[in-house]
Design a protein around this motif. Structure first.
Motif, PDB file in Angstrom:
ATOM      1  N   ASP A  60    -102.693   0.965 -26.615  1.00 55.43           N
ATOM      2  CA  ASP A  60    -101.734   1.974 -26.188  1.00 55.43           C
ATOM      3  C   ASP A  60    -100.694   1.352 -25.254  1.00 55.43           C
ATOM      4  N   ARG A  61    -101.183   0.542 -24.330  1.00 57.96           N
ATOM      5  CA  ARG A  61    -100.259  -0.106 -23.393  1.00 57.96           C
ATOM      6  C   ARG A  61     -99.372  -1.100 -24.134  1.00 57.96           C
ATOM      7  N   MET A  62     -99.948  -1.743 -25.161  1.00 56.36           N
ATOM      8  CA  MET A  62     -99.139  -2.669 -25.955  1.00 56.36           C
ATOM      9  C   MET A  62     -98.068  -1.908 -26.730  1.00 56.36           C
ATOM     10  N   ALA A  63     -98.425  -0.719 -27.191  1.00 57.11           N
ATOM     11  CA  ALA A  63     -97.430   0.093 -27.916  1.00 57.11           C
ATOM     12  C   ALA A  63     -96.280   0.458 -26.979  1.00 57.11           C
ATOM     13  N   ASN A  64     -96.609   0.758 -25.729  1.00 53.05           N
ATOM     14  CA  ASN A  64     -95.548   1.067 -24.757  1.00 53.05           C
ATOM     15  C   ASN A  64     -94.592  -0.113 -24.627  1.00 53.05           C
ATOM     16  N   LEU A  65     -95.180  -1.319 -24.614  1.00 53.88           N
ATOM     17  CA  LEU A  65     -94.365  -2.531 -24.529  1.00 53.88           C
ATOM     18  C   LEU A  65     -93.496  -2.682 -25.769  1.00 53.88           C
ATOM     19  N   PHE A  66     -94.144  -2.520 -26.905  1.00 51.26           N
ATOM     20  CA  PHE A  66     -93.448  -2.664 -28.197  1.00 51.26           C
ATOM     21  C   PHE A  66     -92.232  -1.748 -28.234  1.00 51.26           C
ATOM     22  N   ILE A  67     -92.449  -0.500 -27.810  1.00 53.93           N
ATOM     23  CA  ILE A  67     -91.370   0.487 -27.836  1.00 53.93           C
ATOM     24  C   ILE A  67     -90.233   0.048 -26.900  1.00 53.93           C
ATOM     25  N   ARG A  68     -90.596  -0.563 -25.783  1.00 52.70           N
ATOM     26  CA  ARG A  68     -89.567  -0.993 -24.834  1.00 52.70           C
ATOM     27  C   ARG A  68     -88.642  -2.032 -25.429  1.00 52.70           C
ATOM     28  N   PHE A  69     -89.183  -2.856 -26.340  1.00 58.58           N
ATOM     29  CA  PHE A  69     -88.374  -3.938 -26.901  1.00 58.58           C
ATOM     30  C   PHE A  69     -87.750  -3.585 -28.238  1.00 58.58           C
TER      31      PHE A  69
ATOM     32  N   LYS B  36     -82.310   2.507 -30.418  1.00 57.56           N
ATOM     33  CA  LYS B  36     -83.096   3.739 -30.400  1.00 57.56           C
ATOM     34  C   LYS B  36     -83.120   4.349 -31.790  1.00 57.56           C
ATOM     35  N   GLY B  37     -84.204   5.023 -32.099  1.00 59.13           N
ATOM     36  CA  GLY B  37     -84.283   5.713 -33.378  1.00 59.13           C
ATOM     37  C   GLY B  37     -84.814   4.835 -34.489  1.00 59.13           C
ATOM     38  N   THR B  38     -85.260   3.636 -34.182  1.00 61.41           N
ATOM     39  CA  THR B  38     -85.828   2.791 -35.224  1.00 61.41           C
ATOM     40  C   THR B  38     -87.259   2.417 -34.849  1.00 61.41           C
ATOM     41  N   MET B  39     -88.024   2.008 -35.869  1.00 59.22           N
ATOM     42  CA  MET B  39     -89.383   1.557 -35.561  1.00 59.22           C
ATOM     43  C   MET B  39     -89.500   0.065 -35.839  1.00 59.22           C
ATOM     44  N   LYS B  40     -88.354  -0.534 -36.178  1.00 63.32           N
ATOM     45  CA  LYS B  40     -88.388  -1.957 -36.519  1.00 63.32           C
ATOM     46  C   LYS B  40     -87.995  -2.803 -35.321  1.00 63.32           C
ATOM     47  N   LEU B  41     -88.795  -3.805 -35.071  1.00 64.90           N
ATOM     48  CA  LEU B  41     -88.456  -4.741 -34.012  1.00 64.90           C
ATOM     49  C   LEU B  41     -87.704  -5.887 -34.682  1.00 64.90           C
ATOM     50  N   GLY B  42     -86.434  -6.085 -34.309  1.00 65.75           N
ATOM     51  CA  GLY B  42     -85.638  -7.158 -34.918  1.00 65.75           C
ATOM     52  C   GLY B  42     -86.034  -8.509 -34.347  1.00 65.75           C
ATOM     53  N   PRO B  43     -85.515  -9.620 -34.954  1.00 60.93           N
ATOM     54  CA  PRO B  43     -85.898 -10.961 -34.484  1.00 60.93           C
ATOM     55  C   PRO B  43     -85.519 -11.191 -33.022  1.00 60.93           C
ATOM     56  N   THR B  44     -84.352 -10.611 -32.607  1.00 57.97           N
ATOM     57  CA  THR B  44     -83.932 -10.812 -31.216  1.00 57.97           C
ATOM     58  C   THR B  44     -84.876 -10.066 -30.280  1.00 57.97           C
ATOM     59  N   GLY B  45     -85.214  -8.837 -30.658  1.00 57.86           N
ATOM     60  CA  GLY B  45     -86.147  -8.041 -29.857  1.00 57.86           C
ATOM     61  C   GLY B  45     -87.486  -8.744 -29.728  1.00 57.86           C
ATOM     62  N   PHE B  46     -87.907  -9.377 -30.817  1.00 57.48           N
ATOM     63  CA  PHE B  46     -89.200 -10.064 -30.828  1.00 57.48           C
ATOM     64  C   PHE B  46     -89.165 -11.260 -29.865  1.00 57.48           C
ATOM     65  N   ARG B  47     -88.034 -12.014 -29.918  1.00 57.78           N
ATOM     66  CA  ARG B  47     -87.868 -13.153 -28.997  1.00 57.78           C
ATOM     67  C   ARG B  47     -87.864 -12.671 -27.541  1.00 57.78           C
ATOM     68  N   THR B  48     -87.109 -11.586 -27.299  1.00 59.34           N
ATOM     69  CA  THR B  48     -87.031 -11.062 -25.928  1.00 59.34           C
ATOM     70  C   THR B  48     -88.414 -10.667 -25.450  1.00 59.34           C
ATOM     71  N   PHE B  49     -89.149 -10.042 -26.358  1.00 60.20           N
ATOM     72  CA  PHE B  49     -90.511  -9.612 -26.014  1.00 60.20           C
ATOM     73  C   PHE B  49     -91.366 -10.814 -25.607  1.00 60.20           C
TER      74      PHE B  49
ATOM     75  N   VAL C 215     -92.054 -18.924 -32.723  1.00 62.50           N
ATOM     76  CA  VAL C 215     -91.953 -17.470 -32.577  1.00 62.50           C
ATOM     77  C   VAL C 215     -91.150 -16.898 -33.742  1.00 62.50           C
ATOM     78  N   ASP C 216     -90.041 -17.600 -34.091  1.00 64.39           N
ATOM     79  CA  ASP C 216     -89.216 -17.128 -35.213  1.00 64.39           C
ATOM     80  C   ASP C 216     -90.009 -17.149 -36.520  1.00 64.39           C
ATOM     81  N   ILE C 217     -90.782 -18.212 -36.677  1.00 61.01           N
ATOM     82  CA  ILE C 217     -91.591 -18.320 -37.910  1.00 61.01           C
ATOM     83  C   ILE C 217     -92.627 -17.203 -37.935  1.00 61.01           C
ATOM     84  N   LEU C 218     -93.195 -16.952 -36.763  1.00 64.12           N
ATOM     85  CA  LEU C 218     -94.196 -15.867 -36.666  1.00 64.12           C
ATOM     86  C   LEU C 218     -93.549 -14.538 -37.054  1.00 64.12           C
ATOM     87  N   TYR C 219     -92.337 -14.327 -36.573  1.00 64.10           N
ATOM     88  CA  TYR C 219     -91.636 -13.081 -36.892  1.00 64.10           C
ATOM     89  C   TYR C 219     -91.439 -12.954 -38.411  1.00 64.10           C
TER      90      TYR C 219
END
Ligand code: ADP
Length: 668
Positions: A572-581, A585-598, A614-618
């Motif tokens: 649940d706490r991880m989901a809060n983090l995921f949502i922050r990155f 707004k209005g999407t459920m997809k974390l883009g490559p930049t968001g993933f790097r920032t995270f 990290v990019d390969i992981l994404y």
């Protein structure tokens, strides 16, 4: 669970309620004549409504009004009744705008306007309409059965959040709930928690997702058999899109799975079959409990004090090759068993093929069963299951109602299907996003001629659940409380010691006899508004709308017991983090930049996890998820809306899962 454990303690307060309910049950049963008996004609009604959204009926009248004759509205003596304002208008004829009350010409706030009834849009209520109507009448709120041009306070949807476009008020569905409780998604969500907390999540049978995990299923079963040749398991195969027992079958060996054709086009869950259920009258039964998810953030969970028990109609035997296909012996679904010649529709809540859960508890307690522990285990099961569902629900919520944007607030009644094992351990079978709220069943008057008749047991349980959900969600409660602080005192103050009550009762009785003489000749006998209610509010000289209502049947279990369960809210706490990155707004997809920032913000990059890695992981996560959703698209089992939601949320959960696995990119 050990004696004295915290989980055991959490049910202590419940005991008083549960025992009181079972005693009340007993008292009721003593006075009730039970005309329900074996040998009633076979009925054809199906109980649960399908999980798949069906085309909505054009208007409420089609499925609601006609079935149960509307009960007469409460009659108030003319001198005591308040004038009923025209819909959408205050008594001064001004239209009501949400959140504002009109002012008299003197500039004083109009007390009546600010205490207007709560408005409920029931135009999409579908099969819950009858129970909803009764609840609204009991609360003396205002129903809009055909919708309303102006906003309503509460919108009651029969299927999903998306039944209607809503921008304000409250709606009785969370976005994404239907998808979250489908068999495969629920199994995945629980499995993530089982991997993290195996002991705490052992209330859900071991499950495998088919066809993806067929080889894993075969291998794991073989492994256990090799270790213990005496192990003779049974498994139950349940199609993901099925409900009401549709397409379910039992097998003794993985090779019995009907892989050819259907499974590829109809994904399923295969699960360990619970062979030793608790039996009553030699019959298997399950429990339908109603759970209110009042809020996701902060998490608030309530459980109804009473539920339903649905009985099989053929005496139970442990599964063997000869009885595996006996659905009336193994499946407790009302929709199946109602077609058995042995099904008993009873007017009593403690006999027949559908009973109240409190009647079962009463029976068990009379045999010496520790029902306090049973409740305690059930409460734990419910809280833990909701904790498993919340991470993805939050992602759905963020997508549909982004934080900071206008939108409705959500709540939802969930139906938990629970099986009690012979040793009284509760097992979660499934969660229903749209538990049936029908309060009638079909009766065959003469061969082929059916009529809908009220079902006492359904009405007793379901009306209370809907009515009290509305009471808990009441958007005007605070306003009323501030207007009438003296009548909204807590129960402790409302119910002073017996001696005080006796003297005030005598005083009230003398007042009542005066009022009664005014009412002479008027029948106030209505089940929904018992005579004392109107008389009581009359004697108080104001309109406490709760005066005639029983105590709320929904009990808070979270955050009440948060301390004992908060350690489980890791994902649940991880989901809060995921949502922050998430970024946009209005999407459920974390883009490559968001993933790097995270990764950067959480300081997860290191010498062993470079940004290139990290990019390969994404890319790896995205590829995995895309291929998974492609499979689903090919199988044709998901609707377009589900694709756009389920797919992207799945991306989120895959991401979370990979993190939990230590960013190794495996095991998705
Ligand atoms: P549906 O949504 O089709 O009703 P369920 O998961 O509720 O599917 O299963 C239908 C019925 O099968 C349940 O009501 C219960 O009686 C029985 N059942 C389901 N899973 C199990 C299990 N693991 N062990 C024993 N019985 C089960």
């Amino acid at each position: 669970m050990l004696r004295g454990s915290p989980e055991r303690e959490l049910a202590a307060w419940w005991e008083a309620e549960a025992v009181a309910a079972t005693k009340a049950q007993a008292a009721k049963e003593q006075v009730r004549v039970d005309p329900g008996a074996a040998g009633e004609p076979e009925r054809k009604a199906g109980e649960e409504q399908p999980k798949e959204p069906a085309p909505a009926p054009p208007c409420a009248a089609e499925e609601g009004d006609a079935r149960i004759p509307p009960r007469p509205p409460p009659t108030l003596p003319v001198s005591l009744a308040k004038p009923e304002p025209a819909s959408g208008l205050c008594p001064h004829g001004k239209s009501r705008i949400k959140g504002r009350s009109c002012k008299r010409s003197s500039g004083q706030p109009d007390e009546y306007c600010s205490l207007r009834p709560v408005t409920v849009d029931s135009s999409k209520a579908r099969t819950s309409l009858d129970a909803l109507k009764i609840s609204i009448r009991q609360l003396k709120w205002k129903e809009f059965p055909f919708g309303r041009r102006l906003p309503c306070d509460i919108y009651w949807h029969g299927v999903s959040f998306h039944d209607n476009d809503i921008f304000s008020g409250q709606v009785n569905k969370f976005p994404g709930m239907t998808e979250m409780v489908r068999k495969i998604t629920l199994s995945r969500a629980v499995r993530i928690m089982q991997n993290l907390f195996p002991e705490e999540y052992n209330f859900y049978p071991r499950s495998w997702i088919l066809p993806d995990e067929f080889q894993l299923f075969v291998a794991q079963v073989q492994m256990v058999k090799d270790g213990d040749p005496s192990w003779k398991p049974t498994f139950i195969v349940k199609p993901d899109s099925g409900c009401q027992g549709d397409g379910i079958y039992l097998i003794k060996d993985p090779s019995d799975i009907r892989l050819s054709g259907t499974l590829q086009s109809r994904p399923a869950v295969v699960q360990e079959y619970i062979c030793k259920p608790l039996l009553i009258d030699k019959l298997k039964f399950d429990i339908r409990l109603y759970v209110l998810l009042k809020s996701l953030e902060p998490l608030e969970i309530y459980i109804a004090k009473d539920g339903l028990s649905r009985f099989c109609t053929e005496p139970y035997q442990e599964p063997n090759p000869k009885n595996l296909h006996h659905i009336f012996m193994h499946l407790t679904n009302y929709s199946l068993n109602v077609h058995s010649g042995n099904f008993v529709h009873s007017d009593s809540t403690s006999t027949g093929s559908k009973r109240t859960f409190s009647s079962i508890l009463y029976r068990l307690s009379s045999k010496g069963v520790d029902i306090k522990k049973v409740w305690s285990d059930i409460i734990s099961l419910v809280i833990k299951t909701v904790i498993a569902l919340t991470p993805q629900l939050k992602v759905f919520h963020q997508s549909d109602i982004p934080a900071g944007r206008p939108g409705p607030t959500c709540f939802q009644i969930l139906g938990f299907d629970i099986l009690l094992m012979k040793n009284l351990k509760p097992i979660l079978l499934e969660v229903n996003a749209n538990p049936s709220m029908r309060i009638e069943h079909e009766q065959e008057l003469s061969p082929g001629v059916f009529e809908n008749v009220p079902s006492l047991v359904d009405e007793e349980v379901k009306v209370a659940v809907i009515r009290d959900t509305l009471r808990l969600m009441d958007p005007l409660k605070k306003k009323r409380e501030s207007h009438f602080p003296d009548i909204y005192m807590d129960r402790k103050h409302r119910f002073p010691p017996v001696s005080e009550r006796m003297s005030s009762l005598k005083l009230q009785l003398s007042k009542l006899s005066i009022v009664r003489s005014q009412l002479l000749g008027k029948s106030l006998a209505s089940k929904e508004n018992p005579p004392h209610s109107d008389l009581a509010s009359a004697s108080q000289g104001n309109a406490n709308p709760d005066a005639h209502l029983p105590s709320i049947c929904l009990k808070q279990v979270f955050p009440k017991y948060a301390k004992q369960f908060n350690y489980l809210r890791l994902v649940d706490r991880m989901a809060n983090l995921f949502i922050r990155f998430l970024g946009i707004k209005g999407t459920m997809k974390l883009g490559p930049t968001g993933f790097r920032t995270f990764i950067r913000s959480c300081k997860l990059s290191s010498s062993s996890l470079s940004m290139a890695a990290v990019d390969i992981l994404y890319i790896d996560i995205t590829r995995r998820w895309n291929s998974m959703t492609m499979d689903q698209r090919d199988s044709g089992t998901h609707h377009q809306p589900l694709m756009s939601h389920g797919g992207q949320t799945g991306m989120g959960s895959t991401f979370l899962f990979l993190l939990l696995k230590g960013q190794d990119g495996g095991g998705g």
